[in-house]
Write a protein that holds these residues in place. Structure first.
Motif, PDB file in Angstrom:
ATOM      1  N   ALA A 297     -87.898 -43.896   6.116  1.00 29.77           N
ATOM      2  CA  ALA A 297     -87.276 -44.472   4.911  1.00 29.77           C
ATOM      3  C   ALA A 297     -86.985 -43.337   3.937  1.00 29.77           C
ATOM      4  N   GLY A 298     -86.056 -43.602   3.001  1.00 29.03           N
ATOM      5  CA  GLY A 298     -85.669 -42.540   2.072  1.00 29.03           C
ATOM      6  C   GLY A 298     -86.278 -42.679   0.693  1.00 29.03           C
ATOM      7  N   SER A 299     -87.086 -43.725   0.486  1.00 31.94           N
ATOM      8  CA  SER A 299     -87.632 -43.935  -0.860  1.00 31.94           C
ATOM      9  C   SER A 299     -89.116 -43.588  -0.895  1.00 31.94           C
ATOM     10  N   THR A 300     -89.508 -42.791  -1.883  1.00 30.46           N
ATOM     11  CA  THR A 300     -90.906 -42.344  -1.963  1.00 30.46           C
ATOM     12  C   THR A 300     -91.894 -43.512  -2.089  1.00 30.46           C
ATOM     13  N   PRO A 301     -91.634 -44.516  -2.949  1.00 26.27           N
ATOM     14  CA  PRO A 301     -92.609 -45.623  -3.016  1.00 26.27           C
ATOM     15  C   PRO A 301     -92.754 -46.349  -1.675  1.00 26.27           C
ATOM     16  N   LEU A 302     -91.633 -46.506  -0.954  1.00 22.82           N
ATOM     17  CA  LEU A 302     -91.704 -47.196   0.343  1.00 22.82           C
ATOM     18  C   LEU A 302     -92.456 -46.332   1.363  1.00 22.82           C
ATOM     19  N   LEU A 303     -92.226 -45.028   1.319  1.00 21.83           N
ATOM     20  CA  LEU A 303     -92.944 -44.118   2.227  1.00 21.83           C
ATOM     21  C   LEU A 303     -94.443 -44.192   1.960  1.00 21.83           C
TER      22      LEU A 303
ATOM     23  N   CYS B  39     -91.763 -54.199   4.750  1.00 23.42           N
ATOM     24  CA  CYS B  39     -92.345 -55.067   3.717  1.00 23.42           C
ATOM     25  C   CYS B  39     -92.086 -54.513   2.310  1.00 23.42           C
ATOM     26  N   GLY B  40     -91.469 -55.296   1.469  1.00 27.47           N
ATOM     27  CA  GLY B  40     -91.252 -54.899   0.080  1.00 27.47           C
ATOM     28  C   GLY B  40     -90.061 -53.971  -0.117  1.00 27.47           C
ATOM     29  N   GLU B  41     -89.254 -53.721   0.919  1.00 31.77           N
ATOM     30  CA  GLU B  41     -88.093 -52.831   0.760  1.00 31.77           C
ATOM     31  C   GLU B  41     -87.065 -53.506  -0.155  1.00 31.77           C
ATOM     32  N   THR B  42     -86.786 -52.881  -1.310  1.00 29.15           N
ATOM     33  CA  THR B  42     -85.801 -53.437  -2.241  1.00 29.15           C
ATOM     34  C   THR B  42     -84.422 -52.870  -1.901  1.00 29.15           C
ATOM     35  N   GLU B  43     -83.399 -53.431  -2.549  1.00 29.88           N
ATOM     36  CA  GLU B  43     -82.041 -52.903  -2.375  1.00 29.88           C
ATOM     37  C   GLU B  43     -82.011 -51.425  -2.751  1.00 29.88           C
ATOM     38  N   ASP B  44     -82.758 -51.106  -3.817  1.00 29.83           N
ATOM     39  CA  ASP B  44     -82.778 -49.721  -4.295  1.00 29.83           C
ATOM     40  C   ASP B  44     -83.433 -48.797  -3.255  1.00 29.83           C
ATOM     41  N   ASP B  45     -84.562 -49.257  -2.664  1.00 26.58           N
ATOM     42  CA  ASP B  45     -85.212 -48.456  -1.604  1.00 26.58           C
ATOM     43  C   ASP B  45     -84.212 -48.214  -0.475  1.00 26.58           C
ATOM     44  N   PHE B  46     -83.528 -49.293  -0.096  1.00 26.17           N
ATOM     45  CA  PHE B  46     -82.603 -49.183   1.034  1.00 26.17           C
ATOM     46  C   PHE B  46     -81.462 -48.211   0.715  1.00 26.17           C
ATOM     47  N   GLU B  47     -80.962 -48.297  -0.512  1.00 25.93           N
ATOM     48  CA  GLU B  47     -79.885 -47.364  -0.906  1.00 25.93           C
ATOM     49  C   GLU B  47     -80.355 -45.915  -0.829  1.00 25.93           C
ATOM     50  N   GLN B  48     -81.629 -45.722  -1.108  1.00 25.63           N
ATOM     51  CA  GLN B  48     -82.155 -44.344  -1.009  1.00 25.63           C
ATOM     52  C   GLN B  48     -82.200 -43.870   0.441  1.00 25.63           C
TER      53      GLN B  48
END
Ligand code: SAH
Ligand code: F3S
Length: 475
Positions: free
Chosen positions: A299-305, A342-351
């Protein structure tokens, strides 16, 4: 590729391969008699490590006198080497067993399940699939002949489920499917425990094989005629020499590449956390080390990682990519992505999308998130709806398709060496791989299989290139 593709392992005539090579293509000793006259069929699901495990299983059985056959109909013993990484993979195994049961084929046959799903389910497998009489995990393959003997002497439910063994490094009997490229496992198991992943439970804790033994095996493989060695591990770069010599992973790679006669050494899978600049330096200074790195980001988003428990941030990952891009040799990069964790937001996905655009990978393996038993993520809310996961996956794949198309088209006019891996008689087309792992098709012959050829790229699609020969002799 269609059914007609002649794969390396099954090519009826092997072109430039010498007879010495053919007779030395495996290390199995003369058959003993325990399984004399009995036949077995192994079907493999999942990753390269499973493919290699099946080679070990086949070797162990052949050394006891069992004979390998190409179809389950001909076999006395049917073994499924299973995968449980995503639910779909596990489901495939159960539906194969279900179809088998329905057709009444299991009479007078021994059915065994091996590998990750076998380890995960253990004795429960017997309840779900009563025709199964043997369940054996990937760390217990060396016991398989004894376990089979127990089943053959009438025991109904036999298991081999030890996890923390080093027996899995026994390769003495391995019966390799491919005559030119050999898999070589250097580290087993995984201690990382990413929130989504079953592997630590199915393959057990990390165990590294001694460096000197690995290099000794590289030499034996090259002497037997293999020219490409593919070094394997769930986290291959977490390998540390357990022996006093204490080589680093980069040192091991360098030593493998220095084995006289080896033409290509690949390694997979690298984890970003253990990815150090000395690995890039080793590739830069050893032409036999392939210019290809598989570095799963997920994934490209730090919170999701962080929620995935991957152990790095987006920025730390990009720093590793920066080392790779600074190398003197252009190095091709590939990755794995999970869409809809789990919990991936649109913003996480865009990252994640922005990371794909920033890195410009040569290949991406993307999957929708699939909840797995005994993982940390099972305690998280699986918030992204299935259709949304699929939408994100399709979007991501289209973005990546365009990146790959552009990168591949930039290769037109360049010349590469390929190891020819297959031949499609109907199209008179051969297929090979470059050191950077690109697939190149060209007008060839069956005798090209197993040889190195130089090809100029004449056209490119998103997933493969088309080339023409620029040499006439095998090298
Ligand atoms: N050892 C490798 C990964 C092994 S699993 C690493 O270091 O990353 C191969 C890939 O399957 C992973 O990289 C991940 O992208 C995917 N995967 C694993 N568990 C998954 C799950 N529960 N759902 C969807 N994809 C998953
Ligand atoms: Fe799985 Fe993470 Fe290990 S993806 S194999 S737990 S590095």
């Amino acid at each position: 590729m269609g059914n007609e593709l002649v794969q390396i392992g099954s090519a009826p005539s092997l072109g430039c391969v010498t007879p010495e090579l053919l007779s030395a293509a495996d290390f199995a000793p003369a058959p003993a008699t325990a399984g004399e006259g009995r036949t077995f069929y192994v079907e493999t699901f999942g990753c390269q490590m499973n493919v290699h495990d099946s080679e070990k299983v086949a070797g162990a059985l052949m050394a006891r006198g069992y004979r390998a056959v190409d179809t389950h109909q001909e076999a006395d013993i049917i073994l499924y080497n299973t995968c449980s990484i995503r639910e779909k993979a596990a489901h495939k195994v159960y539906s194969r067993l279900g179809a088998f049961r329905k057709a009444g084929w299991s009479k007078n046959k021994i059915i065994g399940v091996l590998g990750c799903l076998a380890q995960q389910e253990g004795e429960r497998f017997f309840e779900r699939a009563p025709e199964v009489s043997l369940v054996c995990g990937s760390a217990s393959y060396t016991q398989l002949p004894e376990l089979l003997e127990q089943v053959e002497s009438g025991k109904r439910r036999v298991t081999g489920l030890d996890l923390d063994t080093e027996d899995c490094f026994e390769t003495e009997l391995t019966r390799r499917d491919n005559r030119f490229r050999a898999y070589l496992t250097i580290i087993e198991g995984c201690d990382q425990r990413c929130a989504f992943c079953v592997v630590p439970m199915t393959r057990g804790p990390e165990r590294s094989r001694a460096g000197a033994k690995i290099i000794e095996e590289c030499r034996r493989l090259v002497d037997a005629g293999y020219t490409e060695i593919q070094i394997l591990g769930q986290i291959v770069n977490a390998w540390r020499d357990p022996a006093a010599a204490g080589w680093s992973f980069a040192e091991l790679l360098a030593r493998a590449a220095e084995v006289a006669g080896v033409r290509r050494v690949r390694f997979t899978t690298s984890h970003p956390r253990y990815f150090t600049p000395d690995i890039v330096q080793a590739i830069d200074s050893h032409p036999a080390l392939c210019d290809q790195i598989h570095l799963p980001v997920q994934a490209g988003s730090t919170p999701l990682l962080a929620r995935m428990l991957r152990g790095y941030t987006r920025e730390e990952y990009l720093e590793k990519i920066h080392y790779v891009r600074k190398a003197r040799r252009p190095i091709s990069l590939s990755t794995d992505i999970i869409a809809g964790f789990c919990g991936e937001t649109e913003d996480d996905f865009e990252q994640t999308i922005s990371l794909l655009k920033e890195v410009e990978y040569d290949q991406v393996f993307a999957f929708t998130f699939s909840p797995r038993p005994n993982t940390v993520a099972l305690g998280y809310a699986d918030t992204v709806a299935e259709e949304e996961k699929s939408r994100r996956l399709a979007f991501l794949q289209e973005v990546q398709r365009q990146i790959q198309l552009r990168r591949n088209q930039a290769q037109v006019g360049q010349t590469f060496e390929v190891l020819v891996e297959g031949y499609q008689p109907r199209l008179a087309q051969a297929v090979g791989r470059t050191t950077s792992n690109k697939v190149l098709n060209f007008a060839g012959e069956l005798s090209d299989v197993g040889c190195y050829r130089r090809l100029r790229v004449i056209s490119a699609g998103a997933n493969s290139l088309v080339g023409e020969r620029v040499d006439s002799k095998s090298q």
